[in-house]
Design a protein around this motif. Structure first.
Motif: not given
Length: 648
Positions: A487-488, A518
């Motif tokens: 995600d980052k 996801h």
């Protein structure tokens, strides 16, 4: 545009042309017929009205009444009674010609004109007046419009039915072609499938049979390549008498096990039958070979039960079990079983003067030297003794290094770490391309703070995770942390999962559900330990379950399972990582080159990338490049580090 859509458009165009032609022909025929009917209708009305008005020529009111009664029937545009003498209109009734249900464009297209008729009204023998009747075309137009709508509706219904039936028929007929297209695309994904259903259509049947034959030949070619490469491996690393790995395989495995990094602590179990030459001379070669084969049988069972271990015949009557990640009590129990079986062999050789069978256990830790571990093993064998009919193994431990030394302590530490996600993520890039400058992906390596805050490598705690039944929860924890990292920092990432998740359908399902939710799952590649593979069924099932999320699948620690490469080619793996025992000191071990050359050739034929793992030296890098392996991962290229250190 697909063939089905093209067919539907062709059907629609055909129906449009058919309707247009049919409509024009029908309108033209109907227009002539209707004009004739209108003319006849007007003339009949005029004649009848003229005869009816003759007796009432002197009564204007009656004339008007009779004209109105006929006109009000609605079939006329106008009715006039005109005096013959002066042309004066005696009675006239008219109606607009625009009164019709048909739209204006249809009225203009048909161009149906009003038709008239006339008759004379007589007063005696003299002509008194003339009746002029003009038929109204609205009824004919309405009828023609209704007929056109009916025709259009019928043709549309026929068109819809034809399109549906044509689409279904075409889809059924083209199913083999679509299957062949999927078959060809599967070949590009290293999946080699044959079509089980052969169509009846001769042309399609011939093409499908040809494709199946081609795929079958490709599959046979790959299986032959794999079999030949497996033959090379067995010739180099197997003992022909006992069908166990030989001394060379043990040396390579020990080198890999002692490499600092991700490898766990373990034990070396040795079993030695002394005076082998004396036995051979006394009992004969055949009987001595039978004794050695009998000693190898329990080791073969141990190898099957523990895929990550290495059971081998070192030389003569010496057998070794390299057990990374094992615990002392497990090795002692295993030594007890071997002692019981070895005691039964004593009866077979009791007639020969010989040294008794000896058992020894030596501990090791990554970073120890080969000679150091083998020296411990020799000391342990020297300490082996016989108490009655039972062999007592000797034991030499490795240097102390474990801070947590009880099962309860490990369970507490690991359970809390999984629940609280206290693991520390490190990353190591897999490099490829010219000069190994391209980052193929980052391998996620996990560390665990111990009770004193020091970071333990995965090799130190993973055996306990599997032993305590925490593998499934650990995989879920690692996947959550990996997805949170994506995600980052989106980018190609590789994550290992345990064999417990691979072989457990429920855990596989939870894994797939977590990935489906996801958006960054397509960046992730899950790596499976190839040493746990007995067949490709679970791998194929997991690969199929991961397709919806875009996550890929790969194998690590590959090398001993080359016989499965034909089946693995059907799955569509992202890559294979070659086990480090085949890489260690590759530049100084030319005997490894033949097998790796065959492995590279086989992998290239099925377009399956190879990555060398745990590359430690520049010499190994050069040797790998000379063999055609340019993708690699290890400390010689980059040390494992946190993401901030990697990015920096």
């Amino acid at each position: 545009m697909s063939l089905v859509k093209q067919l539907l458009l062709a059907i629609c165009l055909f129906l449009l042309i058919a309707f247009s032609g049919s409509f024009l022909v029908s309108v033209e025929n109907s227009r002539d017929q209707l004009q004739t009917q209108l003319r006849s209708h007007a003339q009949d009305a005029a004649t009848a009205l003229g005869l009816s008005l003759t007796p009432h020529v002197e009564d204007p009111a009656m004339i008007e009444l009779m004209v109105s009664s006929i006109f009000d029937s609605g079939y006329f545009a106008s009715i006039r009674v005109v005096a013959i003498a002066d042309g004066q209109v005696l009675v006239e009734r008219t109606r607009s010609l625009d009164e019709t249900r048909a739209p204006g464009w249809f009225v203009r297209l048909v161009n149906l004109e009003a038709q008239g008729g006339d008759a004379l009204i007589m007063r005696g023998w003299q002509q008194f007046a003339r009746v002029e009747v003009l038929s109204h075309p609205q009824f004919a137009l309405n009828r023609l419009w209704d007929s056109a709508l009916g025709t259009l509706g019928w043709l549309l219904l026929c068109g819809v039915i034809s399109a549906l039936l044509g689409a279904l028929l075409l889809k059924r007929q083209l199913r083999p072609l679509l299957a062949m297209a999927d078959q060809a695309e599967a070949i590009t994904r290293r999946e080699y499938r044959t079509l089980p259903r052969v169509p009846r259509t001769p042309e399609l049947r011939h093409v499908v049979l040809a494709m199946n034959q081609m795929v079958g030949k490709l599959k046979n070619l790959f299986e032959q390549e794999a079999a030949q490469t497996e033959l090379y491996r067995r010739q180099a690393y197997h003992d022909s008498l006992t069908d166990l790995p030989n001394r060379l395989a043990f040396e390579h495995g020990l080198q890999a096990a002692l490499t600092p990094g991700e490898t766990p602590d373990g034990f070396l179990l040795a079993m030695r039958l002394g005076n082998l030459n004396q036995l051979n001379q006394t009992l004969g070669a055949a009987r001595t070979d039978a004794i050695l084969q009998a000693m190898a049988v329990p080791l073969q069972a141990i190898q099957a039960a523990h895929p990550t271990w290495l059971c081998c015949r070192s030389r003569g009557g010496e057998f070794l079990v390299l057990a990374p990640g094992s615990q002392l009590e497990d090795i002692q129990a295993l030594a007890g079983q071997l002692a019981t079986q070895a005691s039964s062999l004593e009866d077979l050789i009791s007639q020969v003067e010989h040294q008794p069978i000896a058992l020894g256990i030596a501990g090791y830790r990554p970073g120890d030297g080969n000679a150091q571990v083998l020296s411990r093993m020799d000391q342990a064998l020297a300490e082996s003794s016989t108490a009655g009919e039972r062999i007592k193994p000797g034991y030499r431990p490795a240097d102390a290094g474990q801070i947590v030394d009880t099962a309860h302590g490990w369970r507490t530490l690991l359970s809390e770490a999984i629940e609280q996600r206290r693991f520390v993520l490190h990353f190591q890039p897999a490099m490829g391309g010219q000069g190994q400058t391209q980052v193929l992906h980052h391998k996620l390596l996990v560390r665990l703070p111990d009770t004193q805050g020091q970071l333990m490598s995965a090799g130190q705690f993973l055996p306990w995770i599997e032993r305590l039944g925490l593998a499934g929860a650990f995989d879920q924890c690692m996947l959550s942390m990996a997805l949170a990292h994506l995600d980052k920092h989106p980018g190609a990432l590789a994550l290992s999962i345990t064999a417990d998740t691979l072989h457990n359908p429920e855990q596989r399902q939870r894994l797939s559900q977590q990935l489906d939710k996801h958006n960054g799952a397509h960046y992730l590649t899950l790596e499976i330990d190839a040493r746990y593979l007995q067949n490709s069924q679970d791998v194929g099932q997991l690969a199929a379950e991961l397709k919806t999320s875009g996550c890929q699948l790969a194998l690590q620690h590959f090398g001993r399972q080359l016989s499965l490469i034909g089946e693995l080619a059907l799955i569509g793996l992202a890559y294979l990582k070659i086990e480090s025992s085949f890489i260690r000191d590759l530049d100084q071990a030319p005997e490894k080159h033949l097998y790796l050359e065959a492995l590279v050739k086989t992998a290239q034929r099925i377009d399956l990338p190879l990555i060398a793992e745990q590359v430690q030296t520049k010499g190994e890098i050069q040797a790998l490049i000379s063999l055609g392996i340019e993708a690699m991962q290890g400390r010689a290229l980059a040390e494992p580090a946190s993401w901030q250190e990697q990015a920096g």
